[in-house]
Design a protein around this motif. Structure first.
Motif, short mmCIF file in Angstrom:
data_model
loop_
_atom_site.label_atom_id
_atom_site.label_comp_id
_atom_site.label_asym_id
_atom_site.label_seq_id
_atom_site.Cartn_x
_atom_site.Cartn_y
_atom_site.Cartn_z
N GLU A 134 36.73 -57.56 -38.81
CA GLU A 134 36.15 -56.99 -37.58
C GLU A 134 36.68 -55.78 -37.24
O GLU A 134 36.01 -54.94 -36.77
CB GLU A 134 36.91 -58.09 -36.57
N ASN A 135 38.10 -55.36 -37.67
CA ASN A 135 38.48 -53.92 -37.58
C ASN A 135 37.76 -53.09 -38.64
O ASN A 135 37.33 -51.93 -38.09
CB ASN A 135 40.01 -53.91 -38.07
N TRP A 136 37.54 -53.55 -40.06
CA TRP A 136 37.02 -52.72 -40.84
C TRP A 136 35.28 -52.42 -40.43
O TRP A 136 34.75 -51.36 -40.49
CB TRP A 136 36.96 -53.23 -42.09
N SER A 144 28.29 -63.61 -34.15
CA SER A 144 28.26 -62.79 -32.87
C SER A 144 29.64 -63.04 -32.29
O SER A 144 30.42 -64.12 -32.58
CB SER A 144 27.32 -62.93 -32.01
N SER A 145 29.83 -62.35 -31.07
CA SER A 145 31.23 -62.66 -30.22
C SER A 145 31.09 -64.17 -29.64
O SER A 145 32.00 -64.64 -29.15
CB SER A 145 31.48 -61.70 -29.41
N SER A 158 40.85 -57.74 -32.27
CA SER A 158 40.28 -57.05 -33.43
C SER A 158 38.72 -56.87 -33.12
O SER A 158 37.81 -56.19 -33.90
CB SER A 158 40.24 -57.64 -34.62
N CYS A 159 38.19 -57.65 -32.15
CA CYS A 159 36.85 -57.58 -31.87
C CYS A 159 36.48 -56.49 -30.72
O CYS A 159 35.25 -56.50 -30.52
CB CYS A 159 36.36 -58.84 -31.12
N TYR A 172 32.63 -55.77 -29.61
CA TYR A 172 31.45 -55.49 -30.62
C TYR A 172 30.52 -56.95 -30.38
O TYR A 172 31.05 -58.08 -30.49
CB TYR A 172 32.11 -55.56 -32.16
N LYS A 173 29.50 -56.44 -30.55
CA LYS A 173 28.30 -57.36 -30.57
C LYS A 173 28.05 -58.13 -31.62
O LYS A 173 27.63 -59.27 -31.92
CB LYS A 173 27.14 -56.94 -29.70
#
Length: 228
Positions: A134-136, A144-145, A158-159, A172-173
């Motif tokens: 998620e970070n990368w 998806s979230s 991290s999202c 982040y979607k």
């Protein structure tokens, strides 16, 4: 030999030198592929792809050296072998390109799907299993979230952008699996470009090899006719 045959010989030598350089590029790219694949545990398919790229690069390098020797010595047998091997190599590379085009879409034999399934199972049991991806990749969950809402887990930091979940717009979607496949496609783009350049060049090389073979054979017949 005439000027035309000499020109063909020199062009064939030049082409094989270029093939040797591109073969080394493929070997270097395959090594890079393996090193970067070691940093994640999602897909063993990356290791397989890296090994195949290194193998292809090594074969191209060997054939290029053989082609140079065949042209330098003007050996009809070696030239004929060279042309046949180059044709087989072109077919092999077309197969590799097909694998590269469809491999990531199919999850590289399902290994990407299986890898993310394992990570998501670990995430369900203990939060943080997907944090690295998620970070990368700037993604959230597997698909998806909404994956976190389904299992009634809070969306992890991290999202979110800069690890700060201020509101829904900072989350982040995209899902991590789709982003990972896109990442692999980007890495394989270099391989596809090099392969197409090689295929075009090898087709020309096969023609030049055949022309040089025919010229050497004709010269040999003329020399035999003179001695008779």
């Amino acid at each position: 030999m005439g000027l035309a045959s000499t020109t063909v010989k020199h062009l064939l030598l030049l082409l094989n030198f270029v093939f040797a350089v591109l073969g080394l590029v493929l070997i270097a790219f395959g090594i890079f592929f393996l090193i970067s694949a070691a940093e994640n545990a999602v897909s063993i398919g990356e290791n397989v792809a890296g090994g195949l790229i290194i193998g292809l690069g090594a074969v191209i390098l060997i054939i290029a050296v053989f082609g140079c020797l065949a042209a330098i010595h003007e050996s009809p047998v070696r030239l004929l072998i060279y042309v046949g091997v180059v044709v087989l190599l072109i077919l092999t590379q077309l197969l590799f390109l097909s694998m590269a085009s469809h491999g990531t879409k199919d999850g590289i034999s399902g290994s990407i799907n299986e890898g993310f399934d394992r990570l998501w199972e670990a995430e369900r049991n203990e939060s943080g299993a997907l944090a690295y991806y998620e970070n990368w990749l700037h993604c959230c969950g597997v698909n998806s979230s909404e994956d976190y809402w389904i299992i009634h887990h809070a969306i992890p930091s991290s999202c979110c952008l800069d690890n700060k979940c201020v509101d829904s717009t900072s989350v982040y979607k995209a899902g991590c699996k789709a982003e990972f496949v896109e990442y692999l496609d980007g890495k394989l783009l270099v391989f596809k470009i090099v392969c197409w350049l090689l295929i075009i060049g090898e087709a020309v090389g096969a023609v030049f090899g055949w022309l040089l073979y025919s010229s050497v054979k004709n010269q040999s017949r003329r020399n035999n006719a003179v001695w008779m």
